[in-house]
Scaffold this motif. Structure first.
Motif, short mmCIF file in Angstrom:
data_model
loop_
_atom_site.label_atom_id
_atom_site.label_comp_id
_atom_site.label_asym_id
_atom_site.label_seq_id
_atom_site.Cartn_x
_atom_site.Cartn_y
_atom_site.Cartn_z
N ASP A 5 29.53 76.71 47.05
CA ASP A 5 30.88 76.20 47.26
C ASP A 5 31.01 74.75 46.80
OD1 ASP A 5 31.76 78.60 48.35
OD2 ASP A 5 31.17 78.01 50.39
N TRP A 7 32.40 72.27 48.33
CA TRP A 7 32.15 71.26 49.36
C TRP A 7 30.67 70.90 49.42
CZ3 TRP A 7 29.00 72.25 53.53
CH2 TRP A 7 28.72 73.58 53.81
N GLY A 44 36.41 72.10 51.70
CA GLY A 44 36.17 73.05 52.79
C GLY A 44 37.46 73.62 53.35
#
Length: 143
Positions: A5, A7, A44
Motif C-alpha cells: 500500500d 501508506w 491510509g
C-alpha cells in the motif's frame, strides 16, 4: 511492489528522512518526515496520489516556515541574564592597592582583581569605591 500500500511507502520515506535528521542534526529532515507521515495518513484514508503529495508538501512547508520563524525570533533575542565578564561590567569594587594608569588591585564580586584606571592621570587610593567599566583579560578597567 504493487501489492504494498501507498501508506507503507510513505512510512518508509519518513523513516528514511529520519536517518539524515539524526546523522546531521538538520531539523528540516524531521519536518519532511512529519510531512511523509501525514501523507501516509492521507493514503491510509484512501486519498489519491496527487492529494498525498499535496499533503506532504503542505505539511512540510508549513512546519519549516513556522519553525524557522520561531528559531529566528529566539536567535535575535539576547539573553536576559548577563554572565561571566559581562556580569562584572558596571559593578562597584573596593580598591585594595592603589590603582592608577599602570595597575593596582581591587576587590570585585568577592575576588581580588588586578585593575588599572581608565583615565591614566587618575589614581584611586585604598578603600575608595570604583566602578568597573570594562574587563581586559584578567584586568578590570575602573573609573
Amino acid at each position: 511492489m504493487n501489492d504494498i500500500d501507498a501508506w507503507v511507502w510513505w512510512l518508509v520515506g519518513a523513516a528514511a528522512l529520519g536517518i539524515p535528521l539524526v546523522m546531521t542534526a538538520m531539523p528540516e529532515f524531521g519536518m519532511f518526515a512529519v510531512g511523509a507521515v501525514a501523507a501516509a495518513v492521507a493514503a491510509g484514508l484512501g486519498a489519491g496520489v496527487v492529494l498525498q503529495v499535496l499533503v506532504f508538501v503542505v505539511v512540510s512547508v508549513a512546519l519549516i516556515s513556522v519553525v524557522r520563524s520561531l528559531a529566528a525570533r529566539y536567535t535575535v533575542q539576547r539573553p536576559q541574564l548577563a554572565t561571566g565578564i559581562d556580569a562584572l561590567k558596571g559593578k562597584q569594587a573596593v580598591v585594595l592597592e592603589r590603582v592608577d594608569g599602570t595597575g593596582g588591585r581591587i576587590k570585585l564580586a568577592g575576588e581580588v582583581w588586578s585593575a588599572r584606571a581608565l583615565d591614566t592621570d587618575r589614581t584611586y587610593e585604598v578603600g575608595q569605591q570604583v566602578d568597573v567599566v570594562d574587563i581586559e583579560g584578567a584586568t578590570a578597567i575602573v573609573l
